[in-house]
Scaffold this active site. Structure first.
Site, mmCIF file in Angstrom:
data_model
loop_
_atom_site.group_PDB
_atom_site.id
_atom_site.type_symbol
_atom_site.label_atom_id
_atom_site.label_comp_id
_atom_site.label_asym_id
_atom_site.label_seq_id
_atom_site.Cartn_x
_atom_site.Cartn_y
_atom_site.Cartn_z
ATOM 1 N N ARG A 300 0.811 -1.142 -0.133
ATOM 2 C CA ARG A 300 -0.075 -0.008 0.018
ATOM 3 C C ARG A 300 0.791 1.490 -0.137
ATOM 4 N NH1 ARG A 300 -5.241 -1.293 1.093
ATOM 5 N NH2 ARG A 300 -5.852 -3.305 1.747
ATOM 6 N N GLY A 302 2.638 1.900 -3.265
ATOM 7 C CA GLY A 302 2.825 2.296 -4.567
ATOM 8 C C GLY A 302 3.875 1.359 -5.210
ATOM 9 N N TYR A 303 4.324 0.684 -4.353
ATOM 10 C CA TYR A 303 5.647 0.046 -4.880
ATOM 11 C C TYR A 303 5.176 -1.273 -5.982
ATOM 12 C CZ TYR A 303 8.191 1.960 -1.222
ATOM 13 O OH TYR A 303 8.933 2.736 -0.314
ATOM 14 N N GLY A 304 4.131 -1.859 -5.595
ATOM 15 C CA GLY A 304 3.462 -2.658 -6.726
ATOM 16 C C GLY A 304 3.203 -2.140 -8.184
ATOM 17 N N GLU A 325 0.657 -12.833 -16.710
ATOM 18 C CA GLU A 325 0.417 -14.508 -17.067
ATOM 19 C C GLU A 325 -0.708 -14.829 -16.189
ATOM 20 O OE1 GLU A 325 2.457 -18.438 -15.573
ATOM 21 O OE2 GLU A 325 3.878 -16.958 -16.421
ATOM 22 N N SER A 329 -4.278 -13.843 -9.166
ATOM 23 C CA SER A 329 -4.996 -13.912 -7.990
ATOM 24 C C SER A 329 -5.764 -12.650 -7.694
ATOM 25 C CB SER A 329 -3.849 -13.698 -6.709
ATOM 26 O OG SER A 329 -3.144 -12.557 -6.889
#
Length: 496
Positions: A300, A302-304, A325, A329
């Site tokens: 939470r 912003g890294y993702g 791919e 999830s």
């Protein structure tokens, strides 16, 4: 063995309720311990919330709850071991029993640097020699019970096959509480079963950053590209650690065909790993990401989104239109939907603006202004530069648009100028574009763009294959979805 089978059968036929956070939740019992603890799955929730609870907290479900249970699919409980079909291949048998093997976590927590993190899923860490000796002294426990039936090579020391690794961690679920903690070095990801060994290792580990090369650096945030074939042990340990927080991926030890992109945050001493994603070196489906994980302490922030944007930037520079791919999830789908919607909204904002975002006004002398093209921005003095938005680490970001060239935008739109009674004029942008053109301009797959537009309610405004969207509609979605500026700055990408 007979006793555990009968217990499992009773668990399948009985419904229970547990009071969690002040509300009654229907649960499935996956396993029981001799000390009265039960491992439960909460119906309707992800498997990462499964946990051990006291058996005394269980209450039999009433008839209405049982009816709701029959209407809702539940996970397959732990089944007694069965011999494989003689016609079934070893690989097919491993896949068949994958859900059984990974039904519950084999570690409760992982000690990672300064953090002690609650794990989400099973990860096939091989048993150590000391663990194997301890497991043989437990009731019903022996070295042979940790093997998958029908797999002759399921040994603790066989690290080459996924089935051996899956079998290696089965016994851990029966170990005592103090051995449910995994110790992992936050520098090299080496894993240990005991805290004393971990403390000795971290004092000697001198790795200051991941192996490989820098491919992105903006302030203290760096993305490293690591080749799974060149740094095999590091990537294997990284994959095993990531599996503690990923449920749908099965990449553990076959890392040769993968590249790993590791996001770190640097201080004066070393780089700290925040998360990573992997991708195949050669993907015939043009997948730009195989699995992605941001470590729980850094979620939470912003890294993702930064890593997702980087994966698409890699595809764009390779001249490909990538996509993650499948399957995704629940958390992955949510993150990608956020990215797809934000990318489209930023594109529509630029497309449906009379003036470019960096030109709030246009002044012309002796002629009418040309509103059909994107003019170069004026020169800035020091004071105007100070007023610009700052990046994560205080640096002034450059233009971070990854859309098609201005000429490509101009081909989609027409500027309609209408005179007003007072002598002034009002300009409107009129755009006619197909879904395929929008997807191409934003470097998204058509199906991904269509899914995102449909989810935010913009796909319904189509006529004869032409998408009709107004600026008001775009701003309404931007406010509802809280669309933010890009985390990635393409100017800091170091790919050649």
């Amino acid at each position: 063995m007979t006793e555990s089978t009968s217990t499992s059968a009773r668990s399948q036929n009985t419904s229970y309720i547990v009071n969690k956070n002040g509300a009654d939740q229907l649960v499935d019992i996956l396993q029981r311990r001799p000390d009265g603890q039960v491992y439960v799955h909460y119906d309707g929730f992800d498997k990462r919330l499964d946990e051990w609870i006291p058996g005394t907290s269980l209450k039999p479900a009433n008839e209405s709850a049982r009816k709701r249970r029959r209407d809702t699919p539940s996970p397959t409980p732990t089944e007694p071991e069965t011999r494989p079909d003689p016609l079934m291949t070893e690989e097919e048998f491993d896949i068949k029993h994958h859900k059984q093997i990974t039904a519950q976590r084999n570690f409760d927590k992982v000690n990672f640097g300064q953090w002690r993190i609650k794990t989400w899923y099973f990860s096939p860490y091989p048993l150590t020699d000391s663990e194997l000796e301890d497991s043989t002294g437990l009731p019903g426990g022996s070295a042979s019970t940790s093997k998958i039936p029908g797999v002759n090579r399921a040994t603790v020391r066989s690290h080459g096959r996924t089935s051996d690794l899956l079998a290696g961690g089965l016994t851990r679920s029966h170990l005592s509480a103090e051995k449910s903690i995994l110790w992992v070095c936050d520098r090299c990801f080496k894993y240990m079963a005991e805290g004393a060994a971990w403390e000795m290792h971290v004092k000697q580990c001198d790795r200051r950053h991941p192996p490989g090369r820098k491919v992105y650096q903006r302030g203290a945030h760096i993305i490293w590209e690591v080749d799974g074939a060149k740094d095999k042990l590091y990537c294997q340990n990284l994959s095993l650690f990531g599996k503690l927080f990923i449920d749908v991926k099965t990449l553990f030890f076959d890392c040769d065909n993968f590249l790993f992109y590791i996001l770190t945050d640097a201080d004066s001493q070393r780089d700290h790993v925040l998360g990573f994603f992997s991708k195949e070196k050669i993907s015939y489906d043009d997948y730009n990401l195989a699995c992605i994980i941001v470590l729980p302490p850094y979620q939470r922030k912003g890294y993702g989104m930064l890593m997702i944007e980087f994966s698409y930037e890699v595809s764009r520079r390779a001249g490909k239109i990538g996509t993650p791919e499948r399957p995704l999830s629940d958390l992955g789908l949510r993150s990608y939907l956020t990215y797809w919607v934000a990318t489209l909204i930023r594109f529509f904002r630029r497309l449906l603006s009379v003036l470019p975002p960096d030109r709030p006004t246009i002044t012309s002398s002796g002629r009418l202004p040309d509103l059909t093209g994107v003019l170069p921005p004026p020169s800035e003095d020091a004071n105007s530069r100070k007023k610009r938005a700052k990046g994560w680490d205080g640096e002034t970001p450059d233009s971070n648009s990854t859309f098609s060239s201005p000429n490509g935008l101009d081909a989609m739109r027409t500027v309609l100028t209408i005179s007003n009674p007072d002598g002034s004029a009002t300009s409107h942008v009129v755009v006619r574009s197909t879904l395929a053109e929008i997807a191409s301009a934003t470097n998204l797959r058509i199906e991904d763009a269509a899914f995102a537009l449909n989810e935010c309610g913009l796909l319904g405004s189509t006529l004869d294959g032409v998408v009709g969207i107004t600026r008001e509609m775009v701003e309404a979605v931007a406010k509802e979805r809280n669309v933010k500026r890009m985390c990635l700055d393409p100017a800091h990408v170091m790919l050649t």
